[in-house]
Design a protein around this motif. Sequence first.
Motif, mmCIF file in Angstrom:
data_model
loop_
_atom_site.group_PDB
_atom_site.id
_atom_site.type_symbol
_atom_site.label_atom_id
_atom_site.label_comp_id
_atom_site.label_asym_id
_atom_site.label_seq_id
_atom_site.Cartn_x
_atom_site.Cartn_y
_atom_site.Cartn_z
ATOM 1 N N ALA A 110 25.124 -19.795 54.464
ATOM 2 C CA ALA A 110 26.546 -19.940 54.819
ATOM 3 C C ALA A 110 27.179 -18.567 54.999
ATOM 4 C CB ALA A 110 27.274 -20.733 53.739
ATOM 5 N N ARG A 111 26.863 -17.672 54.104
ATOM 6 C CA ARG A 111 27.407 -16.319 54.205
ATOM 7 C C ARG A 111 26.943 -15.648 55.508
ATOM 8 N NH1 ARG A 111 26.012 -10.726 51.358
ATOM 9 N NH2 ARG A 111 27.147 -9.558 52.900
ATOM 10 N N GLY A 112 25.644 -15.793 55.823
ATOM 11 C CA GLY A 112 25.082 -15.176 57.038
ATOM 12 C C GLY A 112 25.718 -15.743 58.293
ATOM 13 N N LEU A 113 25.923 -17.063 58.328
ATOM 14 C CA LEU A 113 26.521 -17.681 59.512
ATOM 15 C C LEU A 113 27.990 -17.278 59.634
ATOM 16 C CD1 LEU A 113 24.918 -21.251 59.375
ATOM 17 C CD2 LEU A 113 24.405 -19.413 60.999
ATOM 18 N N HIS A 114 28.649 -17.195 58.478
ATOM 19 C CA HIS A 114 30.053 -16.766 58.485
ATOM 20 C C HIS A 114 30.158 -15.353 59.082
ATOM 21 C CE1 HIS A 114 34.221 -16.813 57.246
ATOM 22 N NE2 HIS A 114 34.049 -15.561 56.870
ATOM 23 N N ASP A 115 29.245 -14.478 58.668
ATOM 24 C CA ASP A 115 29.236 -13.102 59.187
ATOM 25 C C ASP A 115 28.989 -13.081 60.694
ATOM 26 O OD1 ASP A 115 29.671 -12.207 56.674
ATOM 27 O OD2 ASP A 115 27.620 -11.499 56.308
ATOM 28 N N ARG A 116 28.291 -14.119 61.191
ATOM 29 C CA ARG A 116 27.995 -14.169 62.634
ATOM 30 C C ARG A 116 29.040 -14.973 63.407
ATOM 31 N NH1 ARG A 116 23.601 -13.424 59.721
ATOM 32 N NH2 ARG A 116 21.774 -12.325 60.539
ATOM 33 N N GLY A 117 30.147 -15.285 62.747
ATOM 34 C CA GLY A 117 31.276 -15.853 63.491
ATOM 35 C C GLY A 117 31.515 -17.338 63.322
ATOM 36 N N LEU A 118 30.669 -18.041 62.520
ATOM 37 C CA LEU A 118 30.932 -19.466 62.288
ATOM 38 C C LEU A 118 31.655 -19.590 60.940
ATOM 39 C CD1 LEU A 118 30.606 -22.461 62.992
ATOM 40 C CD2 LEU A 118 28.326 -22.400 61.960
ATOM 41 N N PRO A 119 32.922 -19.998 60.936
ATOM 42 C CA PRO A 119 33.680 -20.030 59.672
ATOM 43 C C PRO A 119 33.077 -21.032 58.682
ATOM 44 C CG PRO A 119 35.149 -20.207 61.591
ATOM 45 C CD PRO A 119 33.758 -20.422 62.088
ATOM 46 N N MET A 120 32.771 -20.584 57.472
ATOM 47 C CA MET A 120 32.077 -21.428 56.488
ATOM 48 C C MET A 120 32.859 -21.490 55.175
ATOM 49 S SD MET A 120 29.138 -22.199 58.071
ATOM 50 C CE MET A 120 28.220 -22.957 56.758
ATOM 51 N N VAL A 121 32.788 -22.659 54.524
ATOM 52 C CA VAL A 121 33.273 -22.823 53.150
ATOM 53 C C VAL A 121 32.105 -23.381 52.337
ATOM 54 C CG1 VAL A 121 34.735 -24.298 51.681
ATOM 55 C CG2 VAL A 121 35.740 -23.105 53.631
ATOM 56 N N GLY A 122 31.907 -22.889 51.107
ATOM 57 C CA GLY A 122 30.785 -23.338 50.278
ATOM 58 C C GLY A 122 31.231 -24.203 49.109
ATOM 59 N N VAL A 123 30.355 -25.154 48.747
ATOM 60 C CA VAL A 123 30.559 -25.972 47.534
ATOM 61 C C VAL A 123 29.267 -25.885 46.718
ATOM 62 C CG1 VAL A 123 31.042 -28.281 46.610
ATOM 63 C CG2 VAL A 123 32.108 -27.561 48.769
ATOM 64 N N PRO A 124 29.351 -25.403 45.445
ATOM 65 C CA PRO A 124 28.128 -25.122 44.682
ATOM 66 C C PRO A 124 27.474 -26.364 44.078
ATOM 67 C CG PRO A 124 30.062 -24.593 43.359
ATOM 68 C CD PRO A 124 30.563 -25.076 44.692
ATOM 69 N N LYS A 125 26.233 -26.586 44.459
ATOM 70 C CA LYS A 125 25.468 -27.742 43.992
ATOM 71 C C LYS A 125 24.127 -27.291 43.448
ATOM 72 C CE LYS A 125 22.134 -28.475 45.777
ATOM 73 N NZ LYS A 125 20.773 -28.602 46.319
ATOM 74 N N THR A 126 23.782 -27.622 42.253
ATOM 75 C CA THR A 126 22.398 -27.586 41.784
ATOM 76 C C THR A 126 22.363 -28.099 40.362
ATOM 77 O OG1 THR A 126 20.510 -26.261 41.083
ATOM 78 C CG2 THR A 126 22.569 -25.100 41.213
ATOM 79 N N ILE A 127 21.368 -28.905 40.070
ATOM 80 C CA ILE A 127 21.253 -29.363 38.673
ATOM 81 C C ILE A 127 20.928 -28.184 37.764
ATOM 82 C CG2 ILE A 127 20.598 -31.724 39.320
ATOM 83 C CD1 ILE A 127 17.719 -30.962 38.298
ATOM 84 N N ASP A 128 20.383 -27.098 38.322
ATOM 85 C CA ASP A 128 20.008 -25.942 37.486
ATOM 86 C C ASP A 128 21.229 -25.177 36.968
ATOM 87 O OD1 ASP A 128 17.476 -26.682 38.181
ATOM 88 O OD2 ASP A 128 16.965 -24.850 39.270
ATOM 89 N N ASN A 129 22.397 -25.402 37.582
ATOM 90 C CA ASN A 129 23.657 -24.751 37.174
ATOM 91 C C ASN A 129 23.586 -23.226 37.229
ATOM 92 O OD1 ASN A 129 26.363 -25.276 36.395
ATOM 93 N ND2 ASN A 129 25.930 -24.648 34.297
ATOM 94 N N ASP A 130 22.853 -22.700 38.200
ATOM 95 C CA ASP A 130 22.621 -21.253 38.179
ATOM 96 C C ASP A 130 23.235 -20.515 39.365
ATOM 97 O OD1 ASP A 130 20.905 -22.187 40.125
ATOM 98 O OD2 ASP A 130 19.121 -21.174 39.356
ATOM 99 N N ILE A 131 24.270 -21.111 39.995
ATOM 100 C CA ILE A 131 24.916 -20.395 41.099
ATOM 101 C C ILE A 131 25.931 -19.407 40.542
ATOM 102 C CG2 ILE A 131 26.357 -20.640 43.176
ATOM 103 C CD1 ILE A 131 24.995 -23.218 43.750
#
Length: 350
Positions: A110-131
């Motif tokens: 998401a960060r890489g695509l945002h840097d290339r001009g596609l506006p991105m918003v992130g939502v953190p998902k993982t059972i590992d809880n490590d984001i």
Amino acid sequence: MRIGVLTGGGDCPGLNAVIRAVTKSLIRQCEAEVVGIEDGFVGLTEGRTRSLEWRTVSGILATGGTILGTSNRVNPLASPAATEAVLAHARALGLGGVVAIGGDGTMSIARGLHDRGLPMVGVPKTIDNDIEGTDRCFGFDTAVAIVTEALERVQTTGQSHGRVMIVETMGRYAGWIALEAGLAGAADVILLPEIDYDIDAVVAVCREREQRQRYTVVCIAEGAKPRGGTLTISHRVPSSPDPVRLGGVGHVLREQLQPHLRSEVRTTVLGHVQRGGSPTAFDRVLATQYGNQAAALVREGRFGEMVTLRGGEYSSTLLTQVAGRNRCVPPGHPLLQCARQIGVSLGEAA
Ligand code: F6P
């Protein structure tokens, strides 16, 4: 305004709750048209989408998995052609932005695509809880509840047969699931990726308990390893950009322990059971709030950010602060201290 929504990485309880909330909130608060992207970034590379309407997302709050499908360990940034395909499809679809729901890999893309001009918003998902950047990822609470129940259930067999019962949890780099579920499920030994275990220390706990209690319950994260040892790899998928699949350290530990003990040692590997099925009430609320918050970021034009929960406050952080990092259990974490103080072994040498 047209906004895309996709789910990336492994499935996780609460994905549908986020899809539902972000869609409803975007429709209601932004009068947006919402487009579901199928199978994560693969679908965006191939331009596979479907319309997400109010009725499409009604009735999915409590369901497991993702109605959109997902793709794991796929990186469109790895090839210029794939990156261009993503950007071209986003332009052709008229997307003003994309909400990406996923783990650390998804946030990096998401960060890489945002840097290339596609506006991105992130939502953190993982059972590992490590984001990085958030205290809580949705899915974690459900996984902890499942592991806790498993620990309680194997305790019955341990007591009845006088056995050492090992339960292996997920948690590649971070041991949050094993730590919280181990405490909630009364494990006697908790082994984490962050602390290489000393096999003599684990043997000593089991032997001592053989004298008093007849049984021992050990909770071990898949990413744990013995001191001086290596990670336990279940198998490799050569065609995958991230070919290593962990799993089986519970069996390795069984083989290490058995020669030193009178009691029989048995291992249960929980695997994908931890990611399946309906989210807990906590995860449903967290996922709903994250979805609503992601829509608010879109409304405010705050792309390049990921929604967060820190110190009990909902907020957001820049994707640049999150991408490529893992939030592991820090050495001074209060739960580690608590475990030691109530006599739970973390596999540390005496
Ligand atoms: O990232 C969450 C996680 O559950 C890890 O703990 C585990 O190693 C991995 O996913 C397994 O993913 P997959 O189903 O793709 O093998």
